[in-house]
Write a protein that holds these residues in place. Structure first.
Motif, PDB file in Angstrom:
ATOM      1  N   CYS A  82       0.827  -1.209   0.000  1.00 20.75           N
ATOM      2  CA  CYS A  82       0.000   0.000   0.000  1.00 20.75           C
ATOM      3  C   CYS A  82       0.860   1.257   0.000  1.00 20.75           C
ATOM      4  CB  CYS A  82      -0.929  -0.019   1.207  1.00 20.75           C
ATOM      5  SG  CYS A  82      -2.065  -1.411   1.175  1.00 20.75           S
ATOM      6  N   GLU A  83       0.294   2.321  -0.555  1.00 18.71           N
ATOM      7  CA  GLU A  83       1.001   3.600  -0.624  1.00 18.71           C
ATOM      8  C   GLU A  83       0.786   4.455   0.619  1.00 18.71           C
ATOM      9  OE1 GLU A  83       0.128   5.569  -4.310  1.00 18.71           O
ATOM     10  OE2 GLU A  83       0.693   3.811  -5.482  1.00 18.71           O
ATOM     11  N   SER A  84      -0.224   4.111   1.420  1.00 18.05           N
ATOM     12  CA  SER A  84      -0.506   4.883   2.629  1.00 18.05           C
ATOM     13  C   SER A  84      -1.212   3.989   3.645  1.00 18.05           C
ATOM     14  CB  SER A  84      -1.414   6.082   2.300  1.00 18.05           C
ATOM     15  OG  SER A  84      -2.698   5.617   1.899  1.00 18.05           O
ATOM     16  N   GLN A  85      -1.215   4.414   4.891  1.00 16.68           N
ATOM     17  CA  GLN A  85      -1.955   3.698   5.932  1.00 16.68           C
ATOM     18  C   GLN A  85      -3.446   3.733   5.614  1.00 16.68           C
ATOM     19  OE1 GLN A  85      -0.620   2.013   8.850  1.00 16.68           O
ATOM     20  NE2 GLN A  85      -2.679   1.169   8.717  1.00 16.68           N
ATOM     21  N   GLU A  86      -3.909   4.847   5.050  1.00 12.48           N
ATOM     22  CA  GLU A  86      -5.320   4.968   4.698  1.00 12.48           C
ATOM     23  C   GLU A  86      -5.710   3.921   3.658  1.00 12.48           C
ATOM     24  OE1 GLU A  86      -3.147   7.636   4.751  1.00 12.48           O
ATOM     25  OE2 GLU A  86      -3.853   8.331   6.701  1.00 12.48           O
ATOM     26  N   GLU A  87      -4.857   3.709   2.640  1.00 18.71           N
ATOM     27  CA  GLU A  87      -5.137   2.693   1.640  1.00 18.71           C
ATOM     28  C   GLU A  87      -5.141   1.308   2.287  1.00 18.71           C
ATOM     29  OE1 GLU A  87      -3.569   0.978  -2.666  1.00 18.71           O
ATOM     30  OE2 GLU A  87      -2.135   2.007  -1.369  1.00 18.71           O
ATOM     31  N   ALA A  88      -4.186   1.041   3.163  1.00 11.25           N
ATOM     32  CA  ALA A  88      -4.122  -0.254   3.853  1.00 11.25           C
ATOM     33  C   ALA A  88      -5.389  -0.471   4.678  1.00 11.25           C
ATOM     34  CB  ALA A  88      -2.876  -0.330   4.726  1.00 11.25           C
ATOM     35  N   ASP A  89      -5.830   0.549   5.386  1.00 12.03           N
ATOM     36  CA  ASP A  89      -7.036   0.434   6.206  1.00 12.03           C
ATOM     37  C   ASP A  89      -8.277   0.192   5.339  1.00 12.03           C
ATOM     38  OD1 ASP A  89      -5.428   0.890   8.416  1.00 12.03           O
ATOM     39  OD2 ASP A  89      -6.085   2.970   8.683  1.00 12.03           O
ATOM     40  N   ARG A  90      -8.376   0.888   4.217  1.00  9.32           N
ATOM     41  CA  ARG A  90      -9.517   0.724   3.307  1.00  9.32           C
ATOM     42  C   ARG A  90      -9.554  -0.692   2.746  1.00  9.32           C
ATOM     43  NH1 ARG A  90     -10.309   0.420  -1.952  1.00  9.32           N
ATOM     44  NH2 ARG A  90      -8.178   0.980  -2.501  1.00  9.32           N
ATOM     45  N   LEU A  91      -8.405  -1.181   2.267  1.00  8.26           N
ATOM     46  CA  LEU A  91      -8.355  -2.531   1.709  1.00  8.26           C
ATOM     47  C   LEU A  91      -8.664  -3.569   2.784  1.00  8.26           C
ATOM     48  CD1 LEU A  91      -5.326  -2.260  -0.718  1.00  8.26           C
ATOM     49  CD2 LEU A  91      -7.752  -2.433  -1.316  1.00  8.26           C
ATOM     50  N   TRP A  92      -8.111  -3.384   3.973  1.00  4.51           N
ATOM     51  CA  TRP A  92      -8.355  -4.307   5.076  1.00  4.51           C
ATOM     52  C   TRP A  92      -9.855  -4.390   5.373  1.00  4.51           C
ATOM     53  CZ3 TRP A  92      -5.474  -7.762   7.675  1.00  4.51           C
ATOM     54  CH2 TRP A  92      -6.024  -8.303   8.835  1.00  4.51           C
ATOM     55  N   SER A  93     -10.475  -3.236   5.538  1.00  5.83           N
ATOM     56  CA  SER A  93     -11.905  -3.202   5.877  1.00  5.83           C
ATOM     57  C   SER A  93     -12.752  -3.812   4.769  1.00  5.83           C
ATOM     58  CB  SER A  93     -12.359  -1.763   6.127  1.00  5.83           C
ATOM     59  OG  SER A  93     -11.717  -1.240   7.253  1.00  5.83           O
ATOM     60  N   THR A  94     -12.465  -3.448   3.540  1.00  5.61           N
ATOM     61  CA  THR A  94     -13.273  -3.917   2.415  1.00  5.61           C
ATOM     62  C   THR A  94     -13.103  -5.408   2.182  1.00  5.61           C
ATOM     63  OG1 THR A  94     -13.063  -1.731   1.396  1.00  5.61           O
ATOM     64  CG2 THR A  94     -13.796  -3.531  -0.021  1.00  5.61           C
ATOM     65  N   LEU A  95     -11.878  -5.875   2.109  1.00  4.94           N
ATOM     66  CA  LEU A  95     -11.635  -7.287   1.787  1.00  4.94           C
ATOM     67  C   LEU A  95     -12.043  -8.236   2.916  1.00  4.94           C
ATOM     68  CD1 LEU A  95      -8.238  -6.914  -0.086  1.00  4.94           C
ATOM     69  CD2 LEU A  95     -10.420  -7.681  -1.084  1.00  4.94           C
TER      70      LEU A  95
END
Length: 156
Positions: A82-95
């Protein structure tokens, strides 16, 4: 076209849904490339998707409508840098939503049973810090987490 492509075996009637889902979640250079449908000659339901070739941020995959004989295991996972913690959090929550399962150390299973590693930026650097004590603290912090929080790992 890439020479080596990951081939994913899904349960019956999940391939189009799964490919569309992954394309929508990952974004970027992601899209369904083509769909091959079962014919009357095949064991699948005539007209249903047999394979879906799709791209996730530039990497190509093929999803196959195979059935329950070979379920996914953690032995194979898709890792997302991921490029940011926000992207990591979004992917984590969604997936991990909709029937997915959170695992340890940034690993999760999605609603189809496919394993993912969601890696926030800077994880490798924190785990390989030149100060061995700092690297050990980062490793210990990571091992205690499900969703990875890079700031907490760095501050360990």
């Amino acid at each position: 076209m890439q020479k080596v492509t990951t081939f994913l075996w899904f349960e019956k009637n999940q391939v189009e849904e799964a490919a569309d889902y992954y394309v929508s979640v990952i974004g970027g250079d992601s899209r369904v490339l083509d769909v091959t449908r079962w014919t009357a000659a095949g064991p699948g339901e005539e007209g249903a998707a047999m394979t879906v070739r799709f791209r996730l941020d530039g990497a190509e995959y093929v999803a196959f409508d195979g059935g329950p004989e070979f379920p996914f295991t953690e032995a194979v996972s898709l890792s997302v840098e991921c490029e940011s913690q926000e992207e990591a959090d979004r992917l984590w929550s969604t997936l991990s939503s909709g029937g997915g399962q959170e695992g340890q150390c940034g690993w999760l299973k999605d609603r189809y049973g496919l394993s993912w590693q969601i890696v926030p930026p800077g994880l490798g650097e924190a785990l390989t810090d030149p100060d061995p004590e700092k690297a050990a603290r980062a490793m210990k912090a990571m091992l205690s987490m499900k969703r990875l929080d890079i700031e907490a790992i760095r501050n360990a």
